[in-house]
Design an enzyme around this catalytic site. Structure first.
Site, PDB file in Angstrom:
ATOM      1  N   ASP A 136       0.776  -1.254   0.000  1.00  0.00           N
ATOM      2  CA  ASP A 136       0.000   0.000   0.000  1.00  0.00           C
ATOM      3  C   ASP A 136       0.806   1.302   0.000  1.00  0.00           C
ATOM      4  OD1 ASP A 136       0.538   0.965   2.614  1.00  0.00           O
ATOM      5  OD2 ASP A 136      -1.425   0.490   3.406  1.00  0.00           O
ATOM      6  N   CYS A 216     -13.910  11.251   6.405  1.00  0.00           N
ATOM      7  CA  CYS A 216     -13.564   9.997   7.075  1.00  0.00           C
ATOM      8  C   CYS A 216     -12.622  10.264   8.252  1.00  0.00           C
ATOM      9  CB  CYS A 216     -12.906   9.049   6.074  1.00  0.00           C
ATOM     10  SG  CYS A 216     -12.290   7.523   6.798  1.00  0.00           S
ATOM     11  N   CYS A 246     -16.855   1.379  11.015  1.00  0.00           N
ATOM     12  CA  CYS A 246     -17.492   0.730   9.860  1.00  0.00           C
ATOM     13  C   CYS A 246     -17.006  -0.707   9.687  1.00  0.00           C
ATOM     14  CB  CYS A 246     -17.261   1.535   8.582  1.00  0.00           C
ATOM     15  SG  CYS A 246     -15.539   1.676   8.060  1.00  0.00           S
TER      16      CYS A 246
END
Length: 381
Positions: A136, A216, A246
């Site tokens: 990532d 977010c 979430c």
């Protein structure tokens, strides 16, 4: 030849398991054009916030073969970090700070990348293939590739959901020139569930499968460098680094066994439920010592204390007033600004008494803007 490739893949899967990977699959070296189109639309809509690096290499993200034309296959792998405790348990404990589960243990970049390098080295030796590894920090669409490789699907919260490991997977990728048989892509199994959408404190999902990073909490507490939007601060509660809400409510988590989590990601006791009062006192040296080996260290002390001050302002502990007052004179503008906001919530009279002296000395425009907000509130009252 096909049998030899099958043996190679089986051996690779076994070695991956020995390195701590609980999910394994192979994707083709080319993503469907729809994945790139969705990414570009997300960027065009500005939903990535300040993450400008996503714009600069969007084309390379769109498909593995654009980043590396020689790639034939992508080996996708996942390590579990399923928590043994409920990440929502601190939601109502205002004196405690909430740190995302993934950041309570060792930095996953180091753990996953080390394992990927060893696995890729073995593949290169056995198959004579070219390899590249990614965790990532490169222009790679790990989530879309994970779905293509059958590891799971991108849920409505936009993260990967696994039937076996819920929403708790760290992903890694090995790009290779070896031609390996791809897995069957995973289908979407979210159904009509919208638990992840409904739980979000800041309403960061304009639609299922689509996240607005600018709202977010994970983005705001980790990626965003400046003052946080005053409208969003009261909604952040006691989140100080990331947000698991979430992920934590995903029904598929009932199949995720904490015993499967890599031992490197077991939480450090001091990061599970730290006292907000203790975190407000951190200077740079203490911050670096506390978060040595943790991904939290990368955001630096100033951004971290900014986050803690917002959590303090969202609580009702007037015992923090003295500590917050001291931070009104902090060298970092982002800390001074957050201290103004926190004190305006807990002790507005004390803040107004200090206003004239501090505002006269203040040169930073972002901090002066915080004082202007205080003035506007006084006028409104």
């Amino acid at each position: 030849m096909k049998r030899d490739k099958t043996k190679l893949v089986n051996a690779l899967r076994d070695r991956a398991a020995s390195e701590g990977f609980v999910a394994f699959g192979i994707a083709p070296g080319r993503l469907a054009p729809l994945a790139g189109a969705r990414l570009r639309q997300w960027l065009e809509d500005g939903l990535h916030g300040d993450m400008l690096w996503m714009e600069s290499r969007a084309n390379e993200r769109a498909s593995p073969d654009i980043l590396w034309p020689e790639v034939k296959s992508v080996i996708m792998l996942g390590m579990s970090y399923a928590p043994a405790h409920d990440p929502m348990i601190l939601a109502d404990q205002e004196d405690r700070a909430r740190i995302s589960v993934y950041a309570q243990g060792r930095d996953y970049h180091d753990v996953v990348k080390g394992a990927l390098k060893r696995l890729a080295g073995w593949l290169a030796h056995e198959a004579g293939a070219g390899v590249k590894v990614f965790v990532d920090t490169a222009p790679v669409m790990e989530k879309a590739l994970a779905q293509s490789a059958g590891l799971g699907w991108q849920g409505k919260h936009s993260n990967v959901v696994s039937r076996a490991h819920g929403s708790w997977l760290f992903l890694g990728a090995i790009y290779t020139t070896a031609e390996l048989e791809p897995a069957i892509a995973a289908g979407d199994s979210c159904g009509s569930c919208r638990a992840c959408q409904d739980i979000c404190p800041t309403n960061a999902f304009p639609a299922p499968y689509r996240v607005d990073a600018r709202r977010c909490i994970s983005y705001l507490t980790i990626e965003h460098k400046g003052p946080i939007d005053p409208e969003l601060r009261p909604l952040m509660g006691n989140h100080i680094y990331g947000c698991d809400d979430c992920l934590a409510v995903c029904p598929w988590n009932k199949f995720a066994a904490a015993a499967a989590a890599h031992k490197a990601f077991l939480p450090r006791a001091e990061l599970v439920a730290p006292q907000i009062a203790d975190l407000l006192t951190l200077d740079d040296a203490a911050f670096r010592k506390l978060f040595s080996g943790s991904p939290i260290k990368r955001i630096g002390r100033d951004r971290f204390v900014r986050n803690v001050l917002i959590a303090a302002g969202n609580g009702r502990d007037r015992g923090l007033i003295t500590q917050i007052e001291a931070l009104l004179a902090d060298p970092a503008p982002v800390v001074r600004g957050a201290a103004i906001w926190a004190l305006s919530r807990l002790a507005p009279d004390a803040l107004l008494r200090a206003r004239q002296r501090l505002l006269t000395e203040e040169q930073d425009p972002s901090v002066r803007a915080e004082w202007a907000l205080v003035d506007a509130q006084v006028i409104a009252c």
